[in-house]
Design a protein around this motif. Structure first.
Motif, short mmCIF file in Angstrom:
data_model
loop_
_atom_site.label_atom_id
_atom_site.label_comp_id
_atom_site.label_asym_id
_atom_site.label_seq_id
_atom_site.Cartn_x
_atom_site.Cartn_y
_atom_site.Cartn_z
N MET A 12 0.53 -1.11 -0.24
CA MET A 12 0.07 0.30 0.03
C MET A 12 0.80 1.39 0.18
SD MET A 12 -2.93 -0.53 2.78
CE MET A 12 -4.32 -1.59 2.54
N GLY A 13 0.48 2.39 -0.59
CA GLY A 13 1.25 3.30 -0.73
C GLY A 13 0.75 4.40 0.34
N LEU A 14 1.12 5.67 -0.10
CA LEU A 14 0.80 6.90 0.73
C LEU A 14 -0.47 7.03 0.92
CD1 LEU A 14 2.18 9.30 2.33
CD2 LEU A 14 2.13 10.53 0.22
N SER A 15 -1.08 6.95 -0.02
CA SER A 15 -2.85 7.21 0.07
C SER A 15 -3.40 6.14 0.89
CB SER A 15 -3.44 7.20 -1.18
OG SER A 15 -3.29 6.15 -1.96
N ALA A 16 -2.81 4.96 0.94
CA ALA A 16 -3.37 3.70 1.79
C ALA A 16 -3.13 4.30 3.20
CB ALA A 16 -2.91 2.54 1.58
N GLY A 17 -1.98 5.00 3.62
CA GLY A 17 -1.56 5.27 4.93
C GLY A 17 -2.68 6.35 5.25
N ILE A 18 -2.91 7.32 4.40
CA ILE A 18 -3.71 8.26 4.63
C ILE A 18 -5.34 7.73 5.12
CG2 ILE A 18 -5.09 10.55 3.67
CD1 ILE A 18 -2.17 10.94 2.31
N LEU A 53 -6.04 4.73 5.99
CA LEU A 53 -6.10 4.15 7.26
C LEU A 53 -6.30 4.97 8.45
CD1 LEU A 53 -5.97 1.47 8.84
CD2 LEU A 53 -3.62 1.56 8.91
N ALA A 54 -5.39 6.16 8.48
CA ALA A 54 -5.62 7.04 9.51
C ALA A 54 -6.89 7.72 9.36
CB ALA A 54 -4.33 8.11 9.16
N ALA A 55 -7.10 8.06 8.13
CA ALA A 55 -8.75 8.55 8.24
C ALA A 55 -9.85 7.48 8.68
CB ALA A 55 -9.09 9.01 6.92
N ALA A 56 -9.53 6.24 8.15
CA ALA A 56 -10.66 5.25 8.58
C ALA A 56 -10.55 5.30 10.12
CB ALA A 56 -10.32 3.93 7.67
N VAL A 57 -9.38 4.98 10.81
CA VAL A 57 -9.32 4.96 11.91
C VAL A 57 -9.99 6.14 12.91
CG1 VAL A 57 -7.69 4.96 14.04
CG2 VAL A 57 -7.20 3.31 12.23
N ALA A 58 -9.87 7.41 12.36
CA ALA A 58 -10.58 8.53 12.87
C ALA A 58 -11.97 8.59 12.66
CB ALA A 58 -9.77 9.75 12.30
N GLY A 59 -12.54 7.79 11.82
CA GLY A 59 -13.92 7.57 11.66
C GLY A 59 -14.41 7.61 10.33
N ASP A 60 -13.66 7.77 9.41
CA ASP A 60 -14.19 8.37 8.06
C ASP A 60 -14.41 6.92 7.42
OD1 ASP A 60 -14.32 8.78 5.17
OD2 ASP A 60 -12.83 10.13 5.27
N THR A 61 -15.82 6.71 7.28
CA THR A 61 -16.30 5.68 6.38
C THR A 61 -15.97 5.50 5.21
OG1 THR A 61 -18.54 6.57 6.04
CG2 THR A 61 -18.31 5.35 8.13
N ASP A 62 -16.01 6.62 4.44
CA ASP A 62 -15.23 6.58 2.98
C ASP A 62 -13.89 6.07 2.94
OD1 ASP A 62 -17.91 7.50 1.89
OD2 ASP A 62 -17.25 9.49 2.05
N ALA A 63 -12.98 6.29 3.92
CA ALA A 63 -11.59 6.00 4.00
C ALA A 63 -11.52 4.45 4.39
CB ALA A 63 -10.84 6.77 4.73
N ALA A 78 -14.04 2.26 3.38
CA ALA A 78 -14.44 1.62 2.17
C ALA A 78 -13.45 1.54 1.22
CB ALA A 78 -15.64 2.43 1.53
N SER A 79 -12.71 2.50 1.08
CA SER A 79 -11.34 2.34 0.19
C SER A 79 -10.49 1.53 0.40
CB SER A 79 -10.98 3.79 0.07
OG SER A 79 -10.10 4.20 0.98
N LEU A 80 -10.22 1.07 1.69
CA LEU A 80 -9.54 0.19 2.17
C LEU A 80 -10.05 -1.29 1.85
CD1 LEU A 80 -8.24 1.51 5.51
CD2 LEU A 80 -6.80 1.32 3.57
N VAL A 81 -11.13 -1.31 2.18
CA VAL A 81 -11.76 -2.85 2.00
C VAL A 81 -12.33 -3.42 0.58
CG1 VAL A 81 -14.09 -3.88 2.81
CG2 VAL A 81 -12.83 -2.70 4.40
N ARG A 82 -12.77 -2.07 -0.23
CA ARG A 82 -13.12 -2.49 -1.65
C ARG A 82 -12.24 -3.67 -2.39
NH1 ARG A 82 -13.82 2.42 -2.83
NH2 ARG A 82 -15.97 2.52 -1.95
N PRO A 83 -10.69 -3.17 -2.34
CA PRO A 83 -10.07 -4.18 -3.32
C PRO A 83 -9.94 -5.47 -2.68
CG PRO A 83 -8.96 -2.16 -2.46
CD PRO A 83 -10.07 -2.03 -1.89
N VAL A 84 -10.36 -5.70 -1.23
CA VAL A 84 -10.05 -7.30 -0.74
C VAL A 84 -11.55 -7.75 -0.58
CG1 VAL A 84 -7.91 -6.99 0.38
CG2 VAL A 84 -9.98 -6.11 1.61
N LEU A 85 -12.54 -7.36 -1.02
CA LEU A 85 -13.99 -7.69 -0.75
C LEU A 85 -14.18 -9.07 -1.62
CD1 LEU A 85 -16.53 -4.84 -0.73
CD2 LEU A 85 -16.01 -6.66 1.26
#
Length: 177
Positions: A1-7, A9-19, A21-28
């Motif tokens: 995962m690149g830089l955007s993936a780190g961002i 993840l950080a956004a998702a941990v902070a509660g951003d559901t869109d972030a 979803a962008s992490l989960v979508r490729p592994v669904l």
């Protein structure tokens, strides 16, 4: 995962559901294939992935590194499949399309598809799980071990045992050492 993936993840941990979803979508899709291989029923696989995704969302803070998100998420899915099997205590049935989890046969290979489905049905759920992870999802052995929550040596022995069962049923030549 690149830089955007780190961002993400950080956004998702902070509660951003869109972030998230962008992490989960490729592994669904791999998660669904894993669940289908583990449970053997489309509906149960869909339920397992849905519940695992909710569990992953709730436990996202447990993830230590964005580089391991795929393996971590697939492990959550595998754990959910195990939980469902224990809870329901039903015999694992084989779907008619389980062969497509491991290989995509040519359209004219209906017989091969049926033979592979029958052969896979002879495996234990644990053997089938490592076969699906290794050959359907093309995961390296260490990632198979992480997802299955077993040592790499156990992965190797289950794969060996599973392939030993499958070879005579499918007339597979042994790979040269």
């Amino acid at each position: 995962m690149g830089l955007s993936a780190g961002i993400d993840l950080a956004a998702a941990v902070a509660g951003d559901t869109d972030a998230f979803a962008s992490l989960v979508r490729p592994v669904l899709e791999p998660a669904y294939r894993l669940a289908l291989g583990f449970l053997g029923e489309r509906e149960m696989a869909e339920d397992a992935v849905q519940e695992a995704t909710l569990r992953a969302w709730r436990r996202l803070r447990d993830l230590r590194s964005e580089d391991s998100f795929r393996a971590w998420y697939l492990q959550v899915v595998a754990n959910e499949c195990r939980r469902l099997r224990r809870k329901r205590r039903w015999p694992v049935r084989q779907p008619s399309d389980i062969a497509s989890l491991v290989v995509e046969p040519p359209e004219h290979a209906v017989t091969a598809d049926i033979d592979l489905s029958r052969a896979l049905s002879t495996l234990t759920p644990d053997e089938r799980q490592v076969v699906v992870l290794r050959y359907s999802l093309d995961l390296p052995l260490d990632e198979v071990a992480a997802v299955a929550a077993i040592p790499v040596g156990t992965v190797k022995s289950r794969l060996h045992r599973a392939l030993s069962k499958l070879r005579p049923l499918l007339e597979i030549a042994e790979e040269p050492s």
